[in-house]
Write a protein that holds these residues in place. Structure first.
Motif, PDB file in Angstrom:
ATOM      1  N   MET A 103       0.839  -1.205   0.000  1.00  0.00           N
ATOM      2  CA  MET A 103       0.000   0.000   0.000  1.00  0.00           C
ATOM      3  C   MET A 103       0.869   1.248   0.000  1.00  0.00           C
ATOM      4  O   MET A 103       0.592   2.216  -0.719  1.00  0.00           O
ATOM      5  CB  MET A 103      -0.916   0.021   1.224  1.00  0.00           C
ATOM      6  CG  MET A 103      -2.039  -0.970   1.189  1.00  0.00           C
ATOM      7  SD  MET A 103      -2.967  -0.828   2.745  1.00  0.00           S
ATOM      8  CE  MET A 103      -3.431  -2.531   2.999  1.00  0.00           C
ATOM      9  N   ARG A 106       2.359   1.809  -3.383  1.00  0.00           N
ATOM     10  CA  ARG A 106       1.338   2.309  -4.310  1.00  0.00           C
ATOM     11  C   ARG A 106       1.001   3.773  -4.009  1.00  0.00           C
ATOM     12  O   ARG A 106       0.904   4.598  -4.924  1.00  0.00           O
ATOM     13  CB  ARG A 106       0.077   1.438  -4.232  1.00  0.00           C
ATOM     14  CG  ARG A 106      -1.029   1.875  -5.149  1.00  0.00           C
ATOM     15  CD  ARG A 106      -0.690   1.625  -6.601  1.00  0.00           C
ATOM     16  NE  ARG A 106      -1.786   2.095  -7.433  1.00  0.00           N
ATOM     17  CZ  ARG A 106      -1.610   2.768  -8.559  1.00  0.00           C
ATOM     18  NH1 ARG A 106      -0.393   3.015  -9.013  1.00  0.00           N
ATOM     19  NH2 ARG A 106      -2.649   3.172  -9.259  1.00  0.00           N
ATOM     20  N   MET A 107       0.826   4.114  -2.721  1.00  0.00           N
ATOM     21  CA  MET A 107       0.517   5.499  -2.361  1.00  0.00           C
ATOM     22  C   MET A 107       1.667   6.424  -2.735  1.00  0.00           C
ATOM     23  O   MET A 107       1.438   7.553  -3.191  1.00  0.00           O
ATOM     24  CB  MET A 107       0.192   5.610  -0.867  1.00  0.00           C
ATOM     25  CG  MET A 107      -1.166   5.043  -0.511  1.00  0.00           C
ATOM     26  SD  MET A 107      -1.642   5.317   1.205  1.00  0.00           S
ATOM     27  CE  MET A 107      -0.538   4.218   2.067  1.00  0.00           C
ATOM     28  N   LEU A 110       1.345   7.015  -6.470  1.00  0.00           N
ATOM     29  CA  LEU A 110       0.221   7.915  -6.761  1.00  0.00           C
ATOM     30  C   LEU A 110       0.563   9.355  -6.398  1.00  0.00           C
ATOM     31  O   LEU A 110       0.256  10.289  -7.159  1.00  0.00           O
ATOM     32  CB  LEU A 110      -1.028   7.458  -5.997  1.00  0.00           C
ATOM     33  CG  LEU A 110      -1.641   6.125  -6.416  1.00  0.00           C
ATOM     34  CD1 LEU A 110      -2.725   5.710  -5.428  1.00  0.00           C
ATOM     35  CD2 LEU A 110      -2.179   6.197  -7.846  1.00  0.00           C
ATOM     36  N   PRO A 122      -5.407  10.951  -6.796  1.00  0.00           N
ATOM     37  CA  PRO A 122      -6.550  10.213  -7.340  1.00  0.00           C
ATOM     38  C   PRO A 122      -7.402   9.613  -6.218  1.00  0.00           C
ATOM     39  O   PRO A 122      -6.951   9.474  -5.081  1.00  0.00           O
ATOM     40  CB  PRO A 122      -5.899   9.116  -8.181  1.00  0.00           C
ATOM     41  CG  PRO A 122      -4.530   8.959  -7.626  1.00  0.00           C
ATOM     42  CD  PRO A 122      -4.132  10.290  -7.068  1.00  0.00           C
ATOM     43  N   VAL A 123      -8.624   9.231  -6.545  1.00  0.00           N
ATOM     44  CA  VAL A 123      -9.548   8.695  -5.540  1.00  0.00           C
ATOM     45  C   VAL A 123      -9.020   7.420  -4.897  1.00  0.00           C
ATOM     46  O   VAL A 123      -9.421   7.072  -3.785  1.00  0.00           O
ATOM     47  CB  VAL A 123     -10.963   8.456  -6.130  1.00  0.00           C
ATOM     48  CG1 VAL A 123     -11.603   9.754  -6.520  1.00  0.00           C
ATOM     49  CG2 VAL A 123     -10.910   7.498  -7.300  1.00  0.00           C
ATOM     50  N   GLU A 124      -8.131   6.716  -5.571  1.00  0.00           N
ATOM     51  CA  GLU A 124      -7.548   5.494  -5.003  1.00  0.00           C
ATOM     52  C   GLU A 124      -6.712   5.810  -3.760  1.00  0.00           C
ATOM     53  O   GLU A 124      -6.645   4.991  -2.836  1.00  0.00           O
ATOM     54  CB  GLU A 124      -6.684   4.789  -6.065  1.00  0.00           C
ATOM     55  CG  GLU A 124      -6.061   3.501  -5.589  1.00  0.00           C
ATOM     56  CD  GLU A 124      -5.127   2.876  -6.607  1.00  0.00           C
ATOM     57  OE1 GLU A 124      -4.628   1.776  -6.311  1.00  0.00           O
ATOM     58  OE2 GLU A 124      -4.875   3.472  -7.682  1.00  0.00           O
ATOM     59  N   TYR A 125      -6.076   6.980  -3.738  1.00  0.00           N
ATOM     60  CA  TYR A 125      -5.175   7.304  -2.631  1.00  0.00           C
ATOM     61  C   TYR A 125      -5.878   7.329  -1.271  1.00  0.00           C
ATOM     62  O   TYR A 125      -5.435   6.641  -0.340  1.00  0.00           O
ATOM     63  CB  TYR A 125      -4.432   8.622  -2.880  1.00  0.00           C
ATOM     64  CG  TYR A 125      -3.556   8.991  -1.711  1.00  0.00           C
ATOM     65  CD1 TYR A 125      -2.257   8.513  -1.624  1.00  0.00           C
ATOM     66  CD2 TYR A 125      -4.048   9.758  -0.655  1.00  0.00           C
ATOM     67  CE1 TYR A 125      -1.470   8.808  -0.529  1.00  0.00           C
ATOM     68  CE2 TYR A 125      -3.270  10.048   0.442  1.00  0.00           C
ATOM     69  CZ  TYR A 125      -1.975   9.576   0.503  1.00  0.00           C
ATOM     70  OH  TYR A 125      -1.198   9.849   1.593  1.00  0.00           O
ATOM     71  N   ARG A 127      -8.584   5.937  -0.269  1.00  0.00           N
ATOM     72  CA  ARG A 127      -9.053   4.583   0.052  1.00  0.00           C
ATOM     73  C   ARG A 127      -7.889   3.742   0.575  1.00  0.00           C
ATOM     74  O   ARG A 127      -8.001   3.067   1.596  1.00  0.00           O
ATOM     75  CB  ARG A 127      -9.677   3.928  -1.180  1.00  0.00           C
ATOM     76  CG  ARG A 127     -10.249   2.538  -0.913  1.00  0.00           C
ATOM     77  CD  ARG A 127     -10.679   1.836  -2.188  1.00  0.00           C
ATOM     78  NE  ARG A 127      -9.615   1.631  -3.149  1.00  0.00           N
ATOM     79  CZ  ARG A 127      -8.699   0.664  -3.064  1.00  0.00           C
ATOM     80  NH1 ARG A 127      -8.708  -0.166  -2.057  1.00  0.00           N
ATOM     81  NH2 ARG A 127      -7.769   0.540  -3.991  1.00  0.00           N
ATOM     82  N   LEU A 128      -6.763   3.805  -0.116  1.00  0.00           N
ATOM     83  CA  LEU A 128      -5.578   3.075   0.327  1.00  0.00           C
ATOM     84  C   LEU A 128      -5.091   3.581   1.676  1.00  0.00           C
ATOM     85  O   LEU A 128      -4.681   2.792   2.528  1.00  0.00           O
ATOM     86  CB  LEU A 128      -4.437   3.218  -0.695  1.00  0.00           C
ATOM     87  CG  LEU A 128      -4.456   2.295  -1.885  1.00  0.00           C
ATOM     88  CD1 LEU A 128      -3.388   2.704  -2.890  1.00  0.00           C
ATOM     89  CD2 LEU A 128      -4.259   0.857  -1.451  1.00  0.00           C
TER      90      LEU A 128
END
Length: 157
Positions: A103, A106-107, A110, A122-125, A127-128
């Motif tokens: 995670m 990935r963060m 991003l 992004p919206v994924e950040y 959430r992660l």
């Protein structure tokens, strides 16, 4: 210096590194996230990933080795109830820590892209980040329980 003292020292240092690095990483990454500044988040995320891989991963490998050697040196069976529970809790910690590393990576990616392209995260950040934050509680709780088991050595079964 005898083998027992060397092993105990190394095992305690590993414990301190696991707990200290974990708390430090969580603290600095949380503050970076709360700043809302993408450049800060990206910079801290780079450092967090390096620290986790360098310090935490080294301690993760060293702890079972020094623990087994220390138990053998003292004459404890690995079937002692507190050792069995410690091993189980260590596996719980790992089950939460390993995904956290991915995670964080990935963060970091991003945040670096968002900073470089001067765009919002992004919206994924988020959430992660929420998942990363939530995974920290059982991992830290398990580490604290292991430390208590190492100190108290209770007979559990």
């Amino acid at each position: 210096m005898n083998d027992y003292l060397v092993l105990k020292f190394l095992h305690l240092i590993g414990t301190a590194v696991l707990l200290g690095t974990g708390v430090g990483i969580a603290f600095f990454f949380l503050l970076a996230h709360r700043s809302g500044k993408i450049e800060v988040i990206a910079a801290v995320a780079r450092i967090v990933v390096i620290a986790d891989l360098l310090f935490t991963a080294t301690a993760v490998v060293a702890q079972p080795l020094t623990g087994v050697l220390l138990a053998a040196e003292i004459g404890f069976s690995l079937r002692e109830s507190w050792i069995v529970r410690s091993i189980l809790l260590y596996l719980v910690t790992g089950a939460f820590w390993i995904p956290v590393v991915f995670m964080q990576i990935r963060m970091r990616g991003l945040a670096e892209v968002a900073a470089r392209e001067e765009r919002p995260l992004p919206v994924e950040y988020p959430r992660l980040f929420r998942l990363w934050f939530a995974f920290g509680f059982p991992a830290f709780g398990a580490v604290l329980a292991i430390i208590w088991l190492m100190i108290a050595k209770p007979v559990l079964f």
